[in-house]
Each structure stands twice: as C-alpha cells, then as structure tokens.
Design a protein around this motif. Structure first.
Motif, PDB file in Angstrom:
ATOM      1  N   ARG A  22       9.986   0.577   2.728  1.00 47.37           N
ATOM      2  CA  ARG A  22      10.468   0.013   3.996  1.00 47.37           C
ATOM      3  C   ARG A  22       9.933   0.835   5.167  1.00 47.37           C
ATOM      4  O   ARG A  22       9.426   0.286   6.139  1.00 47.37           O
ATOM      5  N   PHE A  23      10.048   2.146   5.093  1.00 43.95           N
ATOM      6  CA  PHE A  23       9.531   3.010   6.156  1.00 43.95           C
ATOM      7  C   PHE A  23       8.036   2.776   6.364  1.00 43.95           C
ATOM      8  O   PHE A  23       7.571   2.572   7.491  1.00 43.95           O
ATOM      9  N   HIS A  24       7.275   2.792   5.284  1.00 40.59           N
ATOM     10  CA  HIS A  24       5.821   2.647   5.365  1.00 40.59           C
ATOM     11  C   HIS A  24       5.439   1.304   5.988  1.00 40.59           C
ATOM     12  O   HIS A  24       4.588   1.243   6.878  1.00 40.59           O
ATOM     13  N   ARG A  25       6.087   0.239   5.551  1.00 40.13           N
ATOM     14  CA  ARG A  25       5.770  -1.101   6.062  1.00 40.13           C
ATOM     15  C   ARG A  25       6.035  -1.182   7.568  1.00 40.13           C
ATOM     16  O   ARG A  25       5.190  -1.653   8.338  1.00 40.13           O
ATOM     17  N   ILE A  26       7.190  -0.697   8.011  1.00 35.38           N
ATOM     18  CA  ILE A  26       7.537  -0.759   9.436  1.00 35.38           C
ATOM     19  C   ILE A  26       6.647   0.186  10.240  1.00 35.38           C
ATOM     20  O   ILE A  26       6.192  -0.153  11.346  1.00 35.38           O
ATOM     21  N   ASN A  27       6.365   1.361   9.707  1.00 34.35           N
ATOM     22  CA  ASN A  27       5.522   2.341  10.392  1.00 34.35           C
ATOM     23  C   ASN A  27       4.117   1.787  10.616  1.00 34.35           C
ATOM     24  O   ASN A  27       3.574   1.862  11.725  1.00 34.35           O
ATOM     25  N   VAL A  28       3.515   1.230   9.575  1.00 37.03           N
ATOM     26  CA  VAL A  28       2.162   0.676   9.694  1.00 37.03           C
ATOM     27  C   VAL A  28       2.156  -0.522  10.640  1.00 37.03           C
ATOM     28  O   VAL A  28       1.271  -0.641  11.496  1.00 37.03           O
TER      29      VAL A  28
ATOM     30  N   ARG B 137       4.224  -1.166  13.158  1.00 32.26           N
ATOM     31  CA  ARG B 137       4.384  -0.674  14.532  1.00 32.26           C
ATOM     32  C   ARG B 137       3.080  -0.062  15.033  1.00 32.26           C
ATOM     33  O   ARG B 137       2.653  -0.327  16.163  1.00 32.26           O
ATOM     34  N   SER B 138       2.447   0.733  14.202  1.00 30.27           N
ATOM     35  CA  SER B 138       1.225   1.402  14.607  1.00 30.27           C
ATOM     36  C   SER B 138       0.139   0.394  14.975  1.00 30.27           C
ATOM     37  O   SER B 138      -0.493   0.506  16.024  1.00 30.27           O
ATOM     38  N   LYS B 139      -0.059  -0.594  14.113  1.00 25.58           N
ATOM     39  CA  LYS B 139      -1.118  -1.585  14.359  1.00 25.58           C
ATOM     40  C   LYS B 139      -0.806  -2.482  15.550  1.00 25.58           C
ATOM     41  O   LYS B 139      -1.708  -2.913  16.262  1.00 25.58           O
ATOM     42  N   ALA B 140       0.482  -2.737  15.805  1.00 25.70           N
ATOM     43  CA  ALA B 140       0.868  -3.632  16.892  1.00 25.70           C
ATOM     44  C   ALA B 140       0.963  -2.923  18.240  1.00 25.70           C
ATOM     45  O   ALA B 140       0.603  -3.510  19.269  1.00 25.70           O
ATOM     46  N   ASP B 141       1.423  -1.672  18.245  1.00 32.73           N
ATOM     47  CA  ASP B 141       1.811  -1.060  19.509  1.00 32.73           C
ATOM     48  C   ASP B 141       1.055   0.203  19.903  1.00 32.73           C
ATOM     49  O   ASP B 141       1.171   0.658  21.039  1.00 32.73           O
TER      50      ASP B 141
ATOM     51  N   MET C  83       5.852  12.988   8.230  1.00 35.79           N
ATOM     52  CA  MET C  83       6.000  11.806   7.352  1.00 35.79           C
ATOM     53  C   MET C  83       5.321  10.586   7.960  1.00 35.79           C
ATOM     54  O   MET C  83       4.679   9.803   7.252  1.00 35.79           O
ATOM     55  N   THR C  84       5.463  10.428   9.272  1.00 39.89           N
ATOM     56  CA  THR C  84       4.886   9.266   9.942  1.00 39.89           C
ATOM     57  C   THR C  84       3.365   9.281   9.842  1.00 39.89           C
ATOM     58  O   THR C  84       2.738   8.278   9.466  1.00 39.89           O
ATOM     59  N   TYR C  85       2.752  10.421  10.148  1.00 38.51           N
ATOM     60  CA  TYR C  85       1.293  10.505  10.057  1.00 38.51           C
ATOM     61  C   TYR C  85       0.801  10.425   8.613  1.00 38.51           C
ATOM     62  O   TYR C  85      -0.249   9.834   8.350  1.00 38.51           O
ATOM     63  N   LEU C  86       1.539  11.003   7.684  1.00 42.11           N
ATOM     64  CA  LEU C  86       1.145  10.911   6.280  1.00 42.11           C
ATOM     65  C   LEU C  86       1.136   9.459   5.818  1.00 42.11           C
ATOM     66  O   LEU C  86       0.226   9.015   5.115  1.00 42.11           O
ATOM     67  N   SER C  87       2.126   8.706   6.242  1.00 37.02           N
ATOM     68  CA  SER C  87       2.193   7.281   5.918  1.00 37.02           C
ATOM     69  C   SER C  87       0.983   6.542   6.477  1.00 37.02           C
ATOM     70  O   SER C  87       0.356   5.727   5.787  1.00 37.02           O
ATOM     71  N   LEU C  88       0.625   6.826   7.729  1.00 38.95           N
ATOM     72  CA  LEU C  88      -0.515   6.132   8.355  1.00 38.95           C
ATOM     73  C   LEU C  88      -1.839   6.542   7.727  1.00 38.95           C
ATOM     74  O   LEU C  88      -2.728   5.704   7.551  1.00 38.95           O
ATOM     75  N   LEU C  89      -1.959   7.815   7.362  1.00 43.48           N
ATOM     76  CA  LEU C  89      -3.173   8.259   6.671  1.00 43.48           C
ATOM     77  C   LEU C  89      -3.291   7.580   5.308  1.00 43.48           C
ATOM     78  O   LEU C  89      -4.372   7.089   4.951  1.00 43.48           O
ATOM     79  N   SER C  90      -2.199   7.523   4.573  1.00 43.72           N
ATOM     80  CA  SER C  90      -2.267   6.888   3.249  1.00 43.72           C
ATOM     81  C   SER C  90      -2.618   5.409   3.373  1.00 43.72           C
ATOM     82  O   SER C  90      -3.358   4.872   2.546  1.00 43.72           O
ATOM     83  N   ASP C  91      -2.120   4.747   4.409  1.00 48.79           N
ATOM     84  CA  ASP C  91      -2.474   3.346   4.626  1.00 48.79           C
ATOM     85  C   ASP C  91      -3.970   3.209   4.903  1.00 48.79           C
ATOM     86  O   ASP C  91      -4.623   2.336   4.340  1.00 48.79           O
ATOM     87  N   ASP C  92      -4.499   4.083   5.753  1.00 46.55           N
ATOM     88  CA  ASP C  92      -5.921   4.010   6.089  1.00 46.55           C
ATOM     89  C   ASP C  92      -6.800   4.269   4.872  1.00 46.55           C
ATOM     90  O   ASP C  92      -7.895   3.729   4.767  1.00 46.55           O
ATOM     91  N   LEU C  93      -6.318   5.095   3.945  1.00 54.50           N
ATOM     92  CA  LEU C  93      -7.074   5.386   2.717  1.00 54.50           C
ATOM     93  C   LEU C  93      -6.770   4.397   1.592  1.00 54.50           C
ATOM     94  O   LEU C  93      -7.315   4.514   0.498  1.00 54.50           O
ATOM     95  N   ASP C  94      -5.888   3.436   1.871  1.00 51.03           N
ATOM     96  CA  ASP C  94      -5.464   2.443   0.883  1.00 51.03           C
ATOM     97  C   ASP C  94      -4.874   3.114  -0.365  1.00 51.03           C
ATOM     98  O   ASP C  94      -5.213   2.780  -1.491  1.00 51.03           O
ATOM     99  N   ILE C  95      -4.009   4.101  -0.106  1.00 52.04           N
ATOM    100  CA  ILE C  95      -3.291   4.801  -1.179  1.00 52.04           C
ATOM    101  C   ILE C  95      -1.819   4.508  -1.024  1.00 52.04           C
ATOM    102  O   ILE C  95      -1.246   4.699   0.057  1.00 52.04           O
TER     103      ILE C  95
END
Length: 107
Positions: free
Chosen positions: A11-17, A19-23, A72-84
């Motif tokens: 849930r955190f990862h989905r909302i974080n990504v 928000r990041s992509k939208a805002d 945690m927020t940046y780790l989530s965004l980095l993992s998304d960018d690396l598709d992990i």
C-alpha cells in the motif's frame, strides 16, 4: 481512534509511486543514480544526527523519525525505478540472512 487503513509495504509503495509520478515534477526524469543519491543523502542526514547524539547533543526523536521516513520513501522510489519488488527483496534477503545465522525467524 485512528480510522485509516493499516500500512503495508504494498500500500505504501503504490501510493508513494503514484504521488511521485503525479505530483513531483522531476520524478519521471530521474534515473536510478539520482534516486540512489537522494537515498544516500537521507541516510547521511540520519547518520549525522546519530553522530551528534553520540557526542551528547539532543536531537528530537521527531527529526530521526522524519529521516527514517525519507529513507523509506526514497528506497521505495528507487526500487520502482529498478523494477524490483521491495517487499519481495526484503523477504528474500531477510531469509538468506536468517539461514546464514541459523535463525528460526523467517518471513
């Protein structure tokens, strides 16, 4: 009474990504290197506070809490960018370390 839904990794990862992509304007342009440097910066800020605490300075717990949240927020965004998948990565590595140490605790 707190009525918000419990926080899970997913849930955190989905909302974080989302928000990041939208805002966050630069979010779509950043490479893993930029996310990694941002993450490193936040870890550095936390370490600087910990160093100050070791020297006897008083650092409000809320400052530490916010740095850990940033990490945690940046780790989530980095993992998304690396598709992990962050949750899978944590589970897999936790269990590897548990096996290495002969621990009965696994995820």
């Amino acid at each position: 009474m707190n009525s918000r839904a419990p926080l899970t990794f997913r849930r955190f990862h989905r909302i974080n990504v989302t928000r990041s992509k939208a805002d966050i304007k630069h979010s779509l342009e950043w490479s893993p290197m930029e996310w990694g440097c941002a993450l490193s910066g936040e870890v550095g800020e936390l370490c600087n506070f910990l160093k100050k605490i070791a020297r006897g300075d008083k650092i409000p717990k809320k400052r530490l809490k916010h740095e850990i949240g940033d990490i945690m927020t940046y780790l989530s965004l980095l993992s998304d960018d690396l598709d992990i998948d962050l949750e899978d990565a944590v589970i897999e590595k936790f269990n590897i370390v548990s096996k290495r140490w002969g621990s009965k605790y696994v995820l």
